[in-house]
Scaffold this active site. Structure first.
Site, PDB file in Angstrom:
ATOM      1  N   ARG A  15     -42.124 -40.214   8.652  1.00  0.00           N
ATOM      2  CA  ARG A  15     -43.323 -39.494   9.061  1.00  0.00           C
ATOM      3  C   ARG A  15     -44.014 -38.882   7.849  1.00  0.00           C
ATOM      4  O   ARG A  15     -43.466 -38.856   6.745  1.00  0.00           O
ATOM      5  CB  ARG A  15     -42.959 -38.399  10.074  1.00  0.00           C
ATOM      6  CG  ARG A  15     -42.536 -38.922  11.432  1.00  0.00           C
ATOM      7  CD  ARG A  15     -41.995 -37.819  12.329  1.00  0.00           C
ATOM      8  NE  ARG A  15     -40.698 -37.320  11.871  1.00  0.00           N
ATOM      9  CZ  ARG A  15     -39.988 -36.378  12.478  1.00  0.00           C
ATOM     10  NH1 ARG A  15     -40.476 -35.798  13.575  1.00  0.00           N
ATOM     11  NH2 ARG A  15     -38.816 -36.000  12.013  1.00  0.00           N
ATOM     12  N   LYS A  75     -40.513 -32.450   7.936  1.00  0.00           N
ATOM     13  CA  LYS A  75     -39.156 -31.915   7.966  1.00  0.00           C
ATOM     14  C   LYS A  75     -39.006 -30.742   7.009  1.00  0.00           C
ATOM     15  O   LYS A  75     -39.806 -30.531   6.101  1.00  0.00           O
ATOM     16  CB  LYS A  75     -38.147 -33.002   7.601  1.00  0.00           C
ATOM     17  CG  LYS A  75     -37.999 -34.066   8.683  1.00  0.00           C
ATOM     18  CD  LYS A  75     -37.668 -33.483  10.045  1.00  0.00           C
ATOM     19  CE  LYS A  75     -36.293 -32.841  10.098  1.00  0.00           C
ATOM     20  NZ  LYS A  75     -36.015 -32.255  11.444  1.00  0.00           N
ATOM     21  N   TYR A  94     -41.660 -28.037  10.052  1.00  0.00           N
ATOM     22  CA  TYR A  94     -40.459 -27.659  10.797  1.00  0.00           C
ATOM     23  C   TYR A  94     -39.461 -27.063   9.823  1.00  0.00           C
ATOM     24  O   TYR A  94     -39.267 -27.585   8.716  1.00  0.00           O
ATOM     25  CB  TYR A  94     -39.839 -28.882  11.484  1.00  0.00           C
ATOM     26  CG  TYR A  94     -40.623 -29.409  12.658  1.00  0.00           C
ATOM     27  CD1 TYR A  94     -40.792 -28.648  13.807  1.00  0.00           C
ATOM     28  CD2 TYR A  94     -41.174 -30.690  12.633  1.00  0.00           C
ATOM     29  CE1 TYR A  94     -41.513 -29.131  14.888  1.00  0.00           C
ATOM     30  CE2 TYR A  94     -41.895 -31.188  13.706  1.00  0.00           C
ATOM     31  CZ  TYR A  94     -42.060 -30.398  14.841  1.00  0.00           C
ATOM     32  OH  TYR A  94     -42.778 -30.881  15.901  1.00  0.00           O
ATOM     33  N   HIS A  96     -36.272 -24.915  11.249  1.00  0.00           N
ATOM     34  CA  HIS A  96     -34.956 -24.860  11.908  1.00  0.00           C
ATOM     35  C   HIS A  96     -33.963 -24.075  11.054  1.00  0.00           C
ATOM     36  O   HIS A  96     -32.907 -24.587  10.656  1.00  0.00           O
ATOM     37  CB  HIS A  96     -34.440 -26.272  12.194  1.00  0.00           C
ATOM     38  CG  HIS A  96     -35.342 -27.096  13.058  1.00  0.00           C
ATOM     39  ND1 HIS A  96     -35.550 -26.817  14.395  1.00  0.00           N
ATOM     40  CD2 HIS A  96     -36.103 -28.186  12.771  1.00  0.00           C
ATOM     41  CE1 HIS A  96     -36.396 -27.703  14.903  1.00  0.00           C
ATOM     42  NE2 HIS A  96     -36.746 -28.534  13.939  1.00  0.00           N
ATOM     43  N   GLU A 118     -41.756 -24.958  14.879  1.00  0.00           N
ATOM     44  CA  GLU A 118     -40.968 -24.854  16.112  1.00  0.00           C
ATOM     45  C   GLU A 118     -40.981 -23.472  16.746  1.00  0.00           C
ATOM     46  O   GLU A 118     -40.494 -23.311  17.874  1.00  0.00           O
ATOM     47  CB  GLU A 118     -39.520 -25.301  15.871  1.00  0.00           C
ATOM     48  CG  GLU A 118     -38.666 -24.348  15.056  1.00  0.00           C
ATOM     49  CD  GLU A 118     -38.770 -24.566  13.555  1.00  0.00           C
ATOM     50  OE1 GLU A 118     -37.969 -23.959  12.818  1.00  0.00           O
ATOM     51  OE2 GLU A 118     -39.647 -25.347  13.112  1.00  0.00           O
ATOM     52  N   ASP A 270     -30.821 -30.148  15.423  1.00  0.00           N
ATOM     53  CA  ASP A 270     -31.624 -29.413  14.445  1.00  0.00           C
ATOM     54  C   ASP A 270     -31.334 -27.920  14.491  1.00  0.00           C
ATOM     55  O   ASP A 270     -31.502 -27.219  13.486  1.00  0.00           O
ATOM     56  CB  ASP A 270     -33.120 -29.632  14.701  1.00  0.00           C
ATOM     57  CG  ASP A 270     -33.668 -30.832  13.944  1.00  0.00           C
ATOM     58  OD1 ASP A 270     -33.136 -31.135  12.867  1.00  0.00           O
ATOM     59  OD2 ASP A 270     -34.618 -31.456  14.430  1.00  0.00           O
TER      60      ASP A 270
END
Length: 372
Positions: A15, A75, A94, A96, A118, A270
Site C-alpha cells: 500500500r 503502516k 496507523y 497501534h 485507528e 495489530d
C-alpha cells in the site's frame, strides 16, 4: 505545507499513503507533495503518475523525511523510519502503539506529533479511518482461513461450504463489529456454518436481523467461547478495544479442546492479538502451528490487496490530510474533536489514555497539549 509520502518497508506491504488522485487534490489546494520513487508501484501507480499529479519524486526515504512537514503513511514507522523523524514533524498513519513499547519510546524521543488513523473517531462513535481496512481484513480473513484449512497448508482438509452430502465447515467469529460483520458476510456467502459472538446487545440485534437463519448470533462469555471454539474448523478473532491491547479470548488451554488442524485467524494482531498463543506473522511466512492448531496472524493483511486497500483508505483519510495541510496541525485538531482523538504522541508526551496506561506513561490529554 509540504507533505511527504515514503515507500512502505514492512514485509510485503504494497500500500501507499497517498494515491496520485489524492496528491492532485493537495497540489490543487496549493500544497507541495514529495513522493519516494516507486512508492506507488504496489498499486500500479508510477512515478510519472505522481509527477503528473504535481508531486516531486525523491530518490530515497531520507530525502522525504528530511523535507516534509507532514509524513503520510499506511503502516506504523519501522525503526529505521523512526530514526528519521524530527521535532514537530507531523506523522499521520496507523500506529497501534499499545502492544509496541519500542515504537512508543522512539516516537516520544523524536518529539514528533503523531496522529493515529485507528483512534480518530466520528459523530456516531465509530472509527472511520480504521473501518475501510477492517472491512478488507474481515473479508480477507475468510479467504486466508479457507486456504489455511487446506491439508497442504497444515489444516484439517475442510471445504468451508461443504458439498451435497457432506457437512460444511464451522466458522466461529469472535466480535460482531466491522471485521466480524464482513467476515460473516463472506463465510455465509460460501455456505459455511457460521456462529458470531459479541457482548453488545445492540450489535447482537443488528446481526440477528441482518443474517436471520443464515448465522447463529450468541452472547459472548467465557463458557460460550470455549464451547464454540471446541467445535470450530475456523475461528476468526475480530475484537477491538480502541487504542488498547486486545483481550485474550482464546486461551492455550482451549486449544487442547479443538480439532487437530483447525485454524485461528487473528485479525486483532495489530493490537496484540486476541488469542493467547498469537504472535505477529508476515505474508512471507503467514502461519505457524501450536498444539496442532494452525495460527494465521499476519499484521498487515490488507497489504496483500494493496490497490483496493489503498483507494479505500484514501477515501477516508484524504479529507483529514487536506484539513491538516490547510489549517496546520494545531488549528485542525482544535477545530475537530474527532481528529483530536487521533493524537497519540505530542512533543515527547503520550496523549492516548490506553497507551499511557498499559505502558506506564504520564498521560497528557490532547486538549492540554493544544493549550500548551
Amino acid at each position: 505545507m509540504l507533505v511527504g509520502v515514503p515507500k512502505e518497508i514492512k514485509n510485503h506491504e504494497y500500500r501507499v499513503g497517498l494515491t496520485p488522485e489524492s496528491v492532485a487534490e493537495l497540489t490543487h489546494q496549493g500544497h507541495g507533495v514529495v513522493v519516494q520513487t516507486q512508492a506507488g508501484a504496489g498499486i500500479g501507480a508510477s512515478d510519472t503518475d505522481y509527477q503528473a499529479a504535481g508531486a516531486t519524486i525523491a530518490s530515497d526515504a531520507a530525502a522525504v523525511f528530511k523535507a516534509a512537514d507532514m509524513i503520510v503513511k499506511v503502516k506504523e514507522p519501522q525503526a529505521a523510519e523512526r530514526a528519521m523523524l524530527r521535532q514537530d514533524q507531523v506523522l499521520f498513519t496507523y500506529l497501534h502503539l499499545a502492544p509496541d513499547p519500542d515504537q512508543t519510546r522512539d516516537l516520544v524521543k523524536s518529539g514528533v506529533i503523531a496522529i493515529a488513523y485507528e483512534t480518530v473517531t466520528d459523530a456516531t462513535g465509530g472509527l472511520p479511518l480504521l473501518k475501510p481496512m477492517s472491512q478488507v481484513a474481515g473479508r480477507m480473513s475468510i479467504q486466508a482461513g479457507a486456504t489455511a484449512l487446506q491439508k497442504a497448508h497444515g489444516g484439517r482438509g475442510v471445504l468451508l461450504g461443504g458439498v451435497p452430502g457432506v457437512q460444511p465447515g464451522k466458522v466461529v467469529i469472535l466480535g460482531g463489529g466491522v471485521v466480524g460483520f464482513h467476515a460473516a458476510e463472506n463465510a455465509v456467502g460460501l455456505q459455511a456454518d457460521v456462529t458470531i459472538l459479541d457482548k453488545n446487545p445492540l450489535v447482537l440485534e443488528r446481526l440477528a436481523t441482518h443474517f436471520g437463519a443464515r448465522a447463529r448470533v450468541l452472547y459472548s462469555h467465557k463458557a460460550a467461547i470455549a464451547e464454540a471454539v471446541a467445535s470450530a474448523d475456523l475461528v476468526i478473532g475480530a475484537v477491538l478495544v480502541p487504542g488498547a491491547e486486545a483481550p485474550k479470548l482464546v486461551t492455550r488451554e482451549m486449544l487442547g479442546t479443538m480439532k487437530q488442524g483447525a485454524v485461528l485467524v487473528d485479525v486483532a494482531i495489530d493490537q496484540g492479538g486476541c488469542f493467547e498463543t498469537s504472535h505477529a506473522t508476515t505474508h512471507a511466512d503467514p502461519t505457524y502451528v501450536v498444539d496442532g492448531i494452525v495460527h494465521y496472524c499476519v499484521a498487515n493483511m490488507p497489504g496483500a490487496v494493496a490497490r483496493t486497500s489503498t483507494y479505500a483508505l484514501n477515501n477516508a483519510t484524504l479529507p483529514h490530510v487536506v484539513r491538516l495541510a490547510n489549517l496546520g496541525w494545531r488549528e485542525a485538531l482544535a477545530a475537530d474533536s474527532h481528529l483530536r482523538a487521533g493524537l497519540n504522541v505530542w512533543r515527547g508526551h503520550v496523549t492516548c489514555a490506553p497507551v499511557a496506561q498499559v505502558q506506564h506513561y504520564t498521560l497528557l490529554s490532547p486538549e492540554a497539549a493544544l493549550a500548551a
